[in-house]
Design a protein around this motif. Structure first.
Motif, PDB file in Angstrom:
ATOM      1  N   ALA A   1      -3.096  -3.479  -2.610  1.00 46.33           N
ATOM      2  CA  ALA A   1      -4.151  -2.556  -2.193  1.00 46.33           C
ATOM      3  C   ALA A   1      -5.147  -2.324  -3.324  1.00 46.33           C
ATOM      4  O   ALA A   1      -6.360  -2.247  -3.098  1.00 46.33           O
ATOM      5  CB  ALA A   1      -3.541  -1.236  -1.738  1.00 46.33           C
TER       6      ALA A   1
ATOM      7  N   PHE B   1      -7.333  -6.305   3.458  1.00 45.24           N
ATOM      8  CA  PHE B   1      -5.958  -5.974   3.050  1.00 45.24           C
ATOM      9  C   PHE B   1      -5.020  -6.173   4.220  1.00 45.24           C
ATOM     10  O   PHE B   1      -5.291  -5.729   5.345  1.00 45.24           O
ATOM     11  CB  PHE B   1      -5.865  -4.531   2.558  1.00 45.24           C
ATOM     12  CG  PHE B   1      -4.443  -4.094   2.336  1.00 45.24           C
ATOM     13  CD1 PHE B   1      -3.776  -4.465   1.187  1.00 45.24           C
ATOM     14  CD2 PHE B   1      -3.772  -3.345   3.298  1.00 45.24           C
ATOM     15  CE1 PHE B   1      -2.443  -4.106   0.989  1.00 45.24           C
ATOM     16  CE2 PHE B   1      -2.448  -2.969   3.105  1.00 45.24           C
ATOM     17  CZ  PHE B   1      -1.782  -3.344   1.949  1.00 45.24           C
TER      18      PHE B   1
ATOM     19  N   ARG C   1      -3.830   6.519  -4.565  1.00 45.99           N
ATOM     20  CA  ARG C   1      -3.487   5.299  -3.826  1.00 45.99           C
ATOM     21  C   ARG C   1      -2.878   4.298  -4.794  1.00 45.99           C
ATOM     22  O   ARG C   1      -3.324   4.152  -5.932  1.00 45.99           O
ATOM     23  CB  ARG C   1      -4.741   4.696  -3.219  1.00 45.99           C
ATOM     24  CG  ARG C   1      -4.526   3.319  -2.577  1.00 45.99           C
ATOM     25  CD  ARG C   1      -5.732   2.415  -2.771  1.00 45.99           C
ATOM     26  NE  ARG C   1      -5.905   1.964  -4.135  1.00 45.99           N
ATOM     27  CZ  ARG C   1      -6.862   2.394  -4.951  1.00 45.99           C
ATOM     28  NH1 ARG C   1      -7.728   3.306  -4.585  1.00 45.99           N
ATOM     29  NH2 ARG C   1      -6.937   1.912  -6.189  1.00 45.99           N
TER      30      ARG C   1
ATOM     31  N   LEU D   1      -3.867   6.847   3.320  1.00 41.75           N
ATOM     32  CA  LEU D   1      -4.056   5.642   2.506  1.00 41.75           C
ATOM     33  C   LEU D   1      -4.929   4.621   3.221  1.00 41.75           C
ATOM     34  O   LEU D   1      -5.805   3.999   2.603  1.00 41.75           O
ATOM     35  CB  LEU D   1      -2.695   5.038   2.165  1.00 41.75           C
ATOM     36  CG  LEU D   1      -1.807   5.862   1.226  1.00 41.75           C
ATOM     37  CD1 LEU D   1      -0.410   5.258   1.141  1.00 41.75           C
ATOM     38  CD2 LEU D   1      -2.424   5.953  -0.166  1.00 41.75           C
TER      39      LEU D   1
ATOM     40  N   LEU E   1      -8.673   3.215   1.871  1.00 37.71           N
ATOM     41  CA  LEU E   1      -9.045   1.803   1.737  1.00 37.71           C
ATOM     42  C   LEU E   1     -10.280   1.489   2.569  1.00 37.71           C
ATOM     43  O   LEU E   1     -11.205   0.814   2.095  1.00 37.71           O
ATOM     44  CB  LEU E   1      -7.884   0.902   2.174  1.00 37.71           C
ATOM     45  CG  LEU E   1      -7.097   0.232   1.037  1.00 37.71           C
ATOM     46  CD1 LEU E   1      -6.397   1.282   0.202  1.00 37.71           C
ATOM     47  CD2 LEU E   1      -6.096  -0.769   1.592  1.00 37.71           C
TER      48      LEU E   1
ATOM     49  N   LEU F   1       0.883  -1.167   0.000  1.00 34.83           N
ATOM     50  CA  LEU F   1       0.000   0.000   0.000  1.00 34.83           C
ATOM     51  C   LEU F   1       0.916   1.210   0.000  1.00 34.83           C
ATOM     52  O   LEU F   1       1.631   1.455   0.973  1.00 34.83           O
ATOM     53  CB  LEU F   1      -0.907  -0.004   1.228  1.00 34.83           C
ATOM     54  CG  LEU F   1      -1.735   1.270   1.478  1.00 34.83           C
ATOM     55  CD1 LEU F   1      -2.653   1.564   0.310  1.00 34.83           C
ATOM     56  CD2 LEU F   1      -2.541   1.140   2.771  1.00 34.83           C
TER      57      LEU F   1
END
Length: 292
Positions: free
Chosen positions: A39, A53, A34, A66, A70, A8
């Protein structure tokens, strides 16, 4: 639940207007998005099935943002926090092709994941980038073994010829043979490099992954699915217009394929779903479906 383990990071996407001019200015548009193959898969899958994740980001504002993004996409995010969040500069030419300059940062620092992070997973997907660097490589192999012992299926993505070349062809084939994933995704160049599909036919590396279904993408050309015990078959890719940025298309394909496969096990239908998912990212910067 689909689990995805890996990177990520922040993508700095540069849409270059014309050829780069060395030693002076080159006109461009720049976007921050991102990024990270794992990810991206988790985000694209989350709208289709429960997705988790597993990774590591820095204990910094970039990492905070980030993780929040998500989570906002509906992903169950489990991250360790150490080091500095990684970033990748992507130079996108006018045809949409990418040149990537990665600094993966904290993504390589993922240590052993707790049992709770793997609990409830029916499938674990790991891009091969996670085999490049420690401790993440040891962590990824360990997690794949643990979910297999618990009865889950697994998949790998070959990720990039550059990474595979540095890692070593024989080393990767030996590792993949040991892990025996249910599925392995590769593009045409990666598949040829590994000797999995060469000129449309199974190559010398295919025997190393005898129990694995190998899915070879070929851009606008048909995707070839080579499953154990049956003849390889091709799935055409519907025409897509307005292509500006290929970033994330492979990750979106993997997400669409995996969610379809996990739903009903139909490999052909899964490839069709993968193509449909990949088509959604080709007109926008980075691995996103929004407007430029």
């Amino acid at each position: 639940m689909l689990g995805v383990l890996g990177d990520l990071v922040e993508d700095v996407v540069v849409w270059v207007d014309g050829p780069l001019r060395h030693g002076t200015d080159s006109s461009a548009r720049i976007f921050r998005r991102r990024g990270g193959s794992a990810a991206n898969v988790a985000v694209f899958a989350a709208g289709r099935c429960p997705a988790r994740f597993l990774g590591c980001v820095g204990d910094d504002p970039t990492g905070d943002g980030l993780v929040a993004e998500l989570t906002g996409h509906g992903v169950d995010v489990r991250v360790q926090r150490r080091g500095g969040t990684g970033s990748i500069v992507l130079l996108i030419d006018e045809a949409g092709e990418r040149t990537m300059l990665p600094d993966r940062g904290a993504a390589t620092l993922l240590g052993t994941v707790p049992d709770a992070w793997l609990a409830g997973l029916t499938h674990l997907h790991v891009p091969a980038y996670s085999f490049d660097g420690e401790p993440v490589a040891t962590t990824a192999v360990d997690a794949l073994h643990r979910v297999r012992r618990a009865g889950a299926t697994t998949s790998l993505d070959a990720s990039s010829t550059g990474m595979l070349g540095e890692f070593g062809r024989e080393r990767f084939l030996a590792l993949a043979g040991e892990l025996a994933p249910t599925l392995l995704f590769a593009n045409r160049e990666e598949s040829a490099f590994l000797g999995l599909l060469v000129d449309g036919r199974p190559g010398p590396g295919r025997a190393r992954l005898a129990a694995t279904t190998v899915v070879t993408k070929s851009g606008a050309g048909p995707t070839v699915v080579d499953a154990p015990g049956r003849a390889p078959f091709a799935v055409p890719v519907p025409p897509v217009g307005g292509i500006r940025d290929l970033t994330g298309a492979g990750d979106a394909f993997a997400a669409g394929f995996l969610t379809g496969y996990l739903a009903d096990g139909d490999l052909r239908a899964a490839a069709v779903r993968g193509h449909a998912c990949a088509a959604k990212v080709l007109a926008s910067p980075g691995a996103s479906c929004g407007e430029a």
